[in-house]
Scaffold this active site. Structure first.
Site, PDB file in Angstrom:
ATOM      1  N   TYR A  53      30.082  31.610  56.296  1.00 48.86           N
ATOM      2  CA  TYR A  53      30.732  31.622  54.983  1.00 48.86           C
ATOM      3  C   TYR A  53      30.268  30.438  54.143  1.00 48.86           C
ATOM      4  O   TYR A  53      30.252  29.292  54.602  1.00 48.86           O
ATOM      5  CB  TYR A  53      32.250  31.578  55.150  1.00 48.86           C
ATOM      6  CG  TYR A  53      32.995  31.362  53.852  1.00 48.86           C
ATOM      7  CD1 TYR A  53      33.033  32.368  52.895  1.00 48.86           C
ATOM      8  CD2 TYR A  53      33.635  30.159  53.588  1.00 48.86           C
ATOM      9  CE1 TYR A  53      33.700  32.175  51.699  1.00 48.86           C
ATOM     10  CE2 TYR A  53      34.312  29.960  52.393  1.00 48.86           C
ATOM     11  CZ  TYR A  53      34.335  30.967  51.442  1.00 48.86           C
ATOM     12  OH  TYR A  53      34.983  30.772  50.258  1.00 48.86           O
ATOM     13  N   HIS A  81      31.494  26.784  39.309  1.00 48.26           N
ATOM     14  CA  HIS A  81      32.621  27.624  38.914  1.00 48.26           C
ATOM     15  C   HIS A  81      33.961  26.936  39.109  1.00 48.26           C
ATOM     16  O   HIS A  81      34.992  27.401  38.604  1.00 48.26           O
ATOM     17  CB  HIS A  81      32.574  28.962  39.673  1.00 48.26           C
ATOM     18  CG  HIS A  81      33.101  28.897  41.068  1.00 48.26           C
ATOM     19  ND1 HIS A  81      32.384  28.359  42.112  1.00 48.26           N
ATOM     20  CD2 HIS A  81      34.288  29.325  41.599  1.00 48.26           C
ATOM     21  CE1 HIS A  81      33.101  28.455  43.233  1.00 48.26           C
ATOM     22  NE2 HIS A  81      34.257  29.030  42.947  1.00 48.26           N
ATOM     23  N   ARG A 277      80.819   3.798  51.162  1.00 44.92           N
ATOM     24  CA  ARG A 277      81.341   4.167  52.483  1.00 44.92           C
ATOM     25  C   ARG A 277      80.423   5.136  53.232  1.00 44.92           C
ATOM     26  O   ARG A 277      80.285   5.060  54.454  1.00 44.92           O
ATOM     27  CB  ARG A 277      82.733   4.773  52.324  1.00 44.92           C
ATOM     28  CG  ARG A 277      83.364   5.143  53.631  1.00 44.92           C
ATOM     29  CD  ARG A 277      84.827   5.518  53.558  1.00 44.92           C
ATOM     30  NE  ARG A 277      85.318   6.058  52.326  1.00 44.92           N
ATOM     31  CZ  ARG A 277      85.997   7.207  52.227  1.00 44.92           C
ATOM     32  NH1 ARG A 277      86.205   7.947  53.297  1.00 44.92           N
ATOM     33  NH2 ARG A 277      86.472   7.616  51.071  1.00 44.92           N
ATOM     34  N   ASN A 405      42.905  35.046  43.294  1.00 40.65           N
ATOM     35  CA  ASN A 405      41.584  35.225  43.875  1.00 40.65           C
ATOM     36  C   ASN A 405      41.392  36.645  44.428  1.00 40.65           C
ATOM     37  O   ASN A 405      40.964  36.844  45.559  1.00 40.65           O
ATOM     38  CB  ASN A 405      41.372  34.168  44.969  1.00 40.65           C
ATOM     39  CG  ASN A 405      39.917  33.982  45.357  1.00 40.65           C
ATOM     40  OD1 ASN A 405      39.586  34.049  46.518  1.00 40.65           O
ATOM     41  ND2 ASN A 405      39.041  33.747  44.399  1.00 40.65           N
ATOM     42  N   ASN A 408      42.550  37.692  47.785  1.00 44.57           N
ATOM     43  CA  ASN A 408      42.026  36.971  48.953  1.00 44.57           C
ATOM     44  C   ASN A 408      43.019  35.884  49.333  1.00 44.57           C
ATOM     45  O   ASN A 408      43.390  35.739  50.494  1.00 44.57           O
ATOM     46  CB  ASN A 408      40.655  36.384  48.623  1.00 44.57           C
ATOM     47  CG  ASN A 408      40.139  35.449  49.698  1.00 44.57           C
ATOM     48  OD1 ASN A 408      40.094  35.811  50.865  1.00 44.57           O
ATOM     49  ND2 ASN A 408      39.763  34.240  49.299  1.00 44.57           N
ATOM     50  N   GLN A 409      43.459  35.122  48.339  1.00 44.38           N
ATOM     51  CA  GLN A 409      44.519  34.138  48.539  1.00 44.38           C
ATOM     52  C   GLN A 409      45.836  34.803  48.105  1.00 44.38           C
ATOM     53  O   GLN A 409      46.367  34.527  47.032  1.00 44.38           O
ATOM     54  CB  GLN A 409      44.233  32.878  47.724  1.00 44.38           C
ATOM     55  CG  GLN A 409      42.953  32.163  48.136  1.00 44.38           C
ATOM     56  CD  GLN A 409      42.702  30.903  47.338  1.00 44.38           C
ATOM     57  OE1 GLN A 409      43.618  30.305  46.774  1.00 44.38           O
ATOM     58  NE2 GLN A 409      41.446  30.470  47.286  1.00 44.38           N
TER      59      GLN A 409
END
Length: 503
Positions: A53, A81, A277, A405, A408-409
């Protein structure tokens, strides 16, 4: 003396704090060997036409398409990008800490980067060079892509950077700093951006600041109780052991050390308001939460945050999600809750202190001459505004997932937002704590009793030495910051100083 950070050693929050200024980062033979070995393995993998990747593919949702054949073009393809960030530049200390976290992760030898990439990051940290990184653009999934992309581009001589605090075109800043523009291929570029180093750095720095404010709140609560003549039984060890929460037990023990010798005046009500307190219970719960954040930050600082990872011994390239910043997102949101409640406590304590109906008869607003002077009136107004700002911005970010995305995300942690927000909130909390410390210093001037606990007397003496009484009125913004500085630097025991009072 320049601080030294060894990339072969565990990374600490103190290292990140030190990186605000030039630091010497050591890349030893062990680090260099493992980085080189994995880089050699990557070359062999690519020679076998195995899919990797970002090296042989496009990015994100475009992973199904081939990348550019020329590896240098692939670096441009990676970074160009990502030039889509917006907003003000991040604080220099966050950016430099981010670069250190990224260098440490890459130095584990699991990312396949060229050794010269690690060298370039460490060389940058030895100067005052700071990439100009926009605040907005990261969702904390697939790494802090856009901000880290801006940092990588600055190291290449593109975009902008700071040198000695001056914003310049990055190429000019590199030249002035004596740094060489960083050459990258596709794997190098992706490894620089495909991690949550910004989220980790911002969370770690925020944790350090909140820890300091939390310690100060414990000390100032004791001083408040002593100046007012409160009964210290709310700190009783047996009481807190029965409560059963480790944080409260430990916070109570530290507060008893500061307040040891406190003698009640006998003129207060049997039970104090909750802001006194219940302080060990509140601050104890904060301690328990901070310990969880400690563990997350420690794990993140020891993490390889990247994709894919390379394991030469097993002849493996493993694709996965180690760039997903959910642990830090949860931790930063929890830290934000701690900031809000510790801020609530300190603001309410200041309110009690300036109120003549609850402060044992001290003048309203702790003014040396009420009406003719206004004492802490402006400071209290500002503290109310500060805690309102913290509370308004305390909505958790870590579950505000939005798909992006091309799905994808499709689930994202938004840890970057959580981390940067709590970093800002920690700065506001520090000002609230400084405001309370200033109020306690002024209370001693306008008639509060002399502390009976030696530890409390030393704390007050340190504040008196640094800050003159408010008599007559003056702008107090600098005094608030100075009081916060005193609390940051305070280490018991201190040499007692003579306390003053109105003439």
């Amino acid at each position: 003396m320049t601080t030294e950070v060894d990339l072969a050693a565990p990374l600490r929050i103190a290292d990140l704090s030190a990186a605000r200024d030039p630091v010497r980062v050591v890349v030893g033979a062990q680090v260099r060997d493992r980085v080189t070995r994995t880089r050699t393995f990557l070359s062999a993998v690519l020679g076998e036409d195995r899919a990797v990747y970002g090296s042989t593919t496009g990015f994100g949702a475009l992973v199904g398409y081939a990348g550019r054949a020329d590896l240098r073009d692939q670096a441009d393809n990676t970074l160009a990008h990502l030039g889509a960030g917006h907003g003000p530049d991040l604080a220099p200390e966050i950016v430099r800490a981010t670069v250190l976290v990224r260098a440490w992760s890459l130095a584990r030898g699991a990312s396949g980067v060229s050794p010269h990439v690690v060298d370039a990051l460490t060389a940058m940290l030895g100067t005052t060079f700071v990439p100009a990184v926009p605040r907005w653009g990261s969702v904390g999934a697939s790494g802090d892509l856009i901000p880290l992309g801006a940092a990588a581009q600055a190291l290449r001589g593109r975009g902008h950077a700071y040198l000695d605090g001056v914003r310049l075109p990055a190429a000019q800043a590199l030249e002035k700093a004596g740094l060489t523009p960083l050459p990258l291929d596709g794997r190098d570029a992706l490894a620089l951006v495909n991690g949550t180093s910004l989220t980790t750095a911002a969370t770690a720095l925020a944790l350090s600041a909140v820890r300091a404010a939390h310690r100060a709140a414990q000390v100032l609560t004791c001083l408040l109780a002593d100046l007012l003549g409160c009964d210290p039984q709310f700190l009783d060890a047996r009481l807190l052991r029965a409560y059963g929460h480790p944080g409260a037990i430990d916070v109570g023990a530290r507060m008893r050390q500061v307040g040891e010798g406190l003698v009640p005046s006998g003129r207060r009500a049997l039970q104090e308001p909750y802001s006194i307190r219940c302080a060990p219970q509140l601050l104890g719960a904060a301690e328990d939460a901070l310990r969880h954040v400690d563990s997350v930050v420690t794990a993140d600082l020891g993490s390889v945050s990247d994709n894919p990872l390379f394991f030469p011994d097993d002849d493996l390239v493993v694709h996965g999600g180690n760039f997903f910043g959910q642990p830090a997102a949860f931790a930063a949101d929890l830290l934000s809750m701690v900031v809000a409640q510790v801020g609530n406590l300190a603001e309410r304590q200041l309110d009690l202190l300036v109120d003549p109906h609850r402060n044992g008869g001290l003048p309203p607003m702790l003014a040396a001459g009420p009406g003719q002077q206004h004492g802490l009136q402006g400071v209290q107004l500002a503290s109310t505004a500060l805690i309102a700002e913290i509370r308004r911005d305390a909505m958790p970010a870590s579950m505000q997932s939005l798909p992006t995305n091309l799905h994808n995300q499709d689930v994202i942690p938004l840890g970057t937002q959580a981390a940067l927000r709590v970093f800002d909130q920690a700065g506001l909390l520090r000002l609230i704590v400084g405001s309370l410390a200033l109020g306690l210093r002024q209370a001693a001037y306008v008639g509060a009793r002399t502390p009976t606990a030696p530890g409390c007397a030393r704390v007050l003496a340190a504040l008196v030495a640094a800050i003159p009484p408010v008599d007559p009125d003056r702008p107090l913004d600098g005094d608030v910051r100075r009081a916060a500085d005193v609390m940051d630097a305070l280490e018991l025991p201190l040499t007692p100083l003579t306390l003053d009072g109105p003439s």
